[in-house]
Design an enzyme around this catalytic site. Structure first.
Site, mmCIF file in Angstrom:
data_model
loop_
_atom_site.group_PDB
_atom_site.id
_atom_site.type_symbol
_atom_site.label_atom_id
_atom_site.label_comp_id
_atom_site.label_asym_id
_atom_site.label_seq_id
_atom_site.Cartn_x
_atom_site.Cartn_y
_atom_site.Cartn_z
ATOM 1 N N LEU A 20 0.795 -1.167 -0.214
ATOM 2 C CA LEU A 20 -0.018 -0.028 0.110
ATOM 3 C C LEU A 20 0.852 1.355 -0.046
ATOM 4 O O LEU A 20 0.440 2.328 -0.399
ATOM 5 C CB LEU A 20 -0.879 0.095 1.241
ATOM 6 C CG LEU A 20 -1.995 -1.191 1.316
ATOM 7 C CD1 LEU A 20 -2.608 -0.998 2.870
ATOM 8 C CD2 LEU A 20 -2.843 -1.357 0.056
ATOM 9 N N GLY A 21 2.211 1.008 0.588
ATOM 10 C CA GLY A 21 2.706 2.536 0.485
ATOM 11 C C GLY A 21 4.193 2.224 1.050
ATOM 12 O O GLY A 21 4.426 0.982 1.644
ATOM 13 N N ASP A 142 -0.910 14.373 13.194
ATOM 14 C CA ASP A 142 -0.793 14.469 11.843
ATOM 15 C C ASP A 142 -2.080 14.150 11.491
ATOM 16 O O ASP A 142 -2.333 13.169 10.258
ATOM 17 C CB ASP A 142 0.497 13.219 11.537
ATOM 18 C CG ASP A 142 0.848 13.357 9.968
ATOM 19 O OD1 ASP A 142 0.623 14.458 9.605
ATOM 20 O OD2 ASP A 142 1.214 12.451 9.297
#
Length: 454
Positions: A20-21, A142
């Site tokens: 995914l990342g 974040d």
């Protein structure tokens, strides 16, 4: 590395489906738990050549934080272990939320309405209330569109909102929330976070910047700024109260910003306006301030009497004043009489028309901006057309009508009539929106009472 190789590197229990990342030293994959069959998210931190100890500290803090949390809109902790094959790494396993991030919606250039952003804000604020009331408080640090997942439903509501990725999380165990690790995303970080400070108000800035990004389909770093304030008001079609609330959340100075998510939720649901730029206390809402949902009978009564009294009354008054220019005294009385013959019936029909529009298309109120535009436009067109027909019928009883008489005795009075009925329409819209806002505040009151009982 293939998915199969990646799966072998983790543990045989978790079968990797896709990556995914990926960024320096970190990787996120979607996997299936072979024991339970459920899909999970696995975050990997590699002890590679560019590894720094702060990364491990944040990674372990994320794992410990997720382990201590239990909220339906936050991923649940499942497992934490070390991977020995290949390059040594740590793995954090958490539940998978099947939905799209708000960042993905932004990439499609979708613009969210004011009411959709209201719903998103309410859900996120309730999550932040939970986080900030932990002991010690948990600060996400974040909040941004890519860390918010939306699971849409088949109904009219926006859907379910989830807050994910606690990789930047901080607890306020240290004095004043000071930390040597500066994390976050430029554009969504408040100024104090660049100096290593984070408070509950810091998460509120990230929330405000996120909502502005969703409203404009533009990342905050790309928006114009003045004195470090995001300039977005000209880019959106929101009510002044909602714009001010967003500006309040994104105040550069933490001292002038809303302090807690509970205060932000109250301000959002009750229309609380800042007076001196500071707001720290929660004023509980009395039951007398809470309105019950309006029914059809009340709706028609409110729209008709407001339209007749405000609209019809102003038409009568302005007609008298207008004819005073031509013939003071008797002309004033005659003008008022002619205005009343138009204003009162027009007010009744205008009120019924607005009530029908409200009941058929905006009951309950979902999009305040669209409702205001539709009502104002419909009332203006109907009033102008009716007045033109009325005044032209009066004028055409006389022969030899010239252009000047047509302009001053037909067109101008018709436009004035439309403006008068516009006042009545705004009164109706304000009433309905305020009732809608008070019903929202009742939800806050119920939530606040539940928090107090807990």
């Amino acid at each position: 590395m293939t998915d199969k190789q990646m799966g072998e590197q983790i543990l045989q229990r978790y079968e990797v489906q896709k990556q995914l990342g990926k960024k320096a030293g970190r990787k996120t994959v979607l996997a299936r738990d072979s024991q339970t069959g459920q899909m999970v998210i696995i975050k990997l931190l590699s002890f590679s050549s560019d590894f720094v100890w702060d990364d491990l500290k944040l990674f372990e803090r994320e794992a410990e934080t997720l382990k201590s949390l239990a909220h339906p809109a936050i991923p649940s902790y499942i497992d934490y272990f070390e991977v020995e094959e290949g390059s040594r790494s740590c793995a954090l396993v958490q539940t998978y939320i099947e939905g799209q991030s708000l960042e993905q919606y932004m990439q499609t250039k979708r613009l969210f309405t004011e009411d959709e952003l209201h719903d998103i804000a309410e859900q996120l604020l309730q999550i932040l209330i939970y986080l900030h009331e932990q002991h010690p408080p948990v600060i996400h640090r974040d909040i941004k569109p890519s860390n918010i997942v939306l699971v849409e439903n088949s109904k009219d509501e926006i859907g379910k909102v989830y807050l994910v990725d606690f990789g930047s999380v901080q607890t306020l165990a240290s004095k004043a929330g000071k930390t040597v690790t500066v994390v976050g995303t430029y554009g969504y970080m408040p100024p104090e976070q660049f100096g290593g400070y984070a408070t509950p108000a810091s998460d509120l800035y990230g929330l405000g910047a996120t909502l502005i990004a969703l409203a404009t389909a533009t990342h905050p770093a790309d928006l114009p700024q003045k004195d470090m304030r995001l300039e977005f008001a000209e880019l959106v079609n929101f009510t002044p109260a909602f714009i001010e609330w967003l500006e309040w959340l994104t105040e550069p100075s933490a001292d002038k910003r809303l302090k807690t998510p509970m205060a932000a939720l109250q301000a959002l649901l009750t229309g609380q306006m800042r007076s001196d730029g500071d707001y720290t206390a929660i004023d509980t809402i009395s039951h007398s301030a809470i309105a019950q949902p309006i029914n059809s009978t009340q709706l028609f009564w409110e729209t008709v009497w407001r339209s007749v009294v405000y609209g019809g009354g102003m038409v009568t008054l302005t007609a008298g004043l207008y004819t005073t220019i031509w013939a003071p005294g008797i002309g004033t009385i005659f003008g008022g009489y002619v205005g009343a013959l138009l204003g009162i019936p027009l007010g009744i029909v205008n009120g019924i028309l607005i009530a029908l529009i409200t009941r058929l298309f905006f009951f309950p109120l979902k999009n305040a901006y669209l409702y205001r535009r539709v009502v104002n436009m419909t009332s203006a067109i109907f009033s102008t057309a009716s007045a033109l027909y009325y005044f032209k019928a009066l004028l055409y009883n006389h022969a030899n009508v010239n252009i000047q008489e047509l302009l001053f005795l037909t067109v101008a009075p018709s436009l004035i009539t439309a403006l008068c009925m516009g006042v009545a329409s705004r009164s109706i819209v304000n009433f309905y929106e305020n009732r809608h806002r008070k019903i929202r505040s009742q939800r806050f009151y119920s939530y606040f009472q539940a928090q107090e009982e807990e």
